[in-house]
Motif scaffolding. Structure first.
Motif, short mmCIF file in Angstrom:
data_model
loop_
_atom_site.label_atom_id
_atom_site.label_comp_id
_atom_site.label_asym_id
_atom_site.label_seq_id
_atom_site.Cartn_x
_atom_site.Cartn_y
_atom_site.Cartn_z
N GLN A 121 0.87 -1.16 0.00
CA GLN A 121 0.00 0.00 0.00
C GLN A 121 0.91 1.23 0.00
O GLN A 121 1.89 1.28 0.75
N SER A 122 0.61 2.22 -0.86
CA SER A 122 1.46 3.40 -0.98
C SER A 122 0.69 4.68 -0.66
O SER A 122 -0.51 4.76 -0.92
N PHE A 123 1.42 5.66 -0.14
CA PHE A 123 0.85 6.96 0.21
C PHE A 123 1.79 8.05 -0.28
O PHE A 123 3.00 7.95 -0.12
N MET A 124 1.22 9.10 -0.84
CA MET A 124 2.01 10.23 -1.35
C MET A 124 2.13 11.31 -0.28
O MET A 124 1.23 11.49 0.53
N ASP A 125 3.25 12.04 -0.32
CA ASP A 125 3.51 13.18 0.58
C ASP A 125 3.19 12.83 2.04
O ASP A 125 2.43 13.53 2.71
N ALA A 126 3.79 11.78 2.53
CA ALA A 126 3.51 11.28 3.88
C ALA A 126 4.39 11.97 4.92
O ALA A 126 5.60 12.10 4.74
N SER A 127 3.77 12.39 6.00
CA SER A 127 4.52 12.92 7.13
C SER A 127 4.36 12.01 8.35
O SER A 127 4.84 12.31 9.44
N SER A 128 3.67 10.88 8.13
CA SER A 128 3.55 9.85 9.16
C SER A 128 3.27 8.53 8.46
O SER A 128 2.88 8.49 7.30
#
Length: 136
Positions: A121-128
């Protein structure tokens, strides 16, 4: 002049994300543990500094990114990536593992969570990191 350059470089190296751009954060879960590979780019000045004095100078910035994690160890630091091992980051609950979110001290362009079954699973612009669960 050399003393000034060294002082300026030292300040730059200690200020976290100002000289590093975090491209990718890949988490590979292994039971309750996780192996994380962080890919990054440096500005030109920092790249020259690291070339001359070694990648071990990046360790404080890498550790700073993981400030919200408890039991981690930086295994390897290269010019463009680092490998970090985090022990007991998940907890086992019957048929699956539970993973709680952790804040990062910076933003990563793409965070990818890779589970033991190979799915991801991928997430963009993650800060956590994201809370999740995965099967035993």
């Amino acid at each position: 002049m050399s003393l000034f350059w060294f002082s300026a470089s030292n300040d730059l190296i200690s200020n976290g994300e100002e000289y590093l751009h975090f491209n990718q954060f890949s988490m590979r879960f292994q039971g309750t543990d996780v192996v994380i590979t962080v890919s990054y780019d440096m500005d030109m000045f920092s790249s020259i500094y690291i070339s001359l004095l070694g990648t071990h100078n990046l360790e404080p910035a890498i550790e700073n990114l993981f400030y919200d994690f408890e039991n981690f160890e930086v295994l390897e630091i290269g010019r463009n990536n680092a490998v970090v091992f985090v022990k007991d980051v998940s907890r086992k609950n019957d048929e699956y593992y539970l993973y709680d979110a952790h804040d990062l001290n910076g933003t990563v362009d793409m965070l990818t969570m890779v589970f033991p079954d190979g799915s991801s699973q991928s997430f963009m612009d993650a800060s956590s990191t994201e809370p999740t669960f995965y099967y035993v």
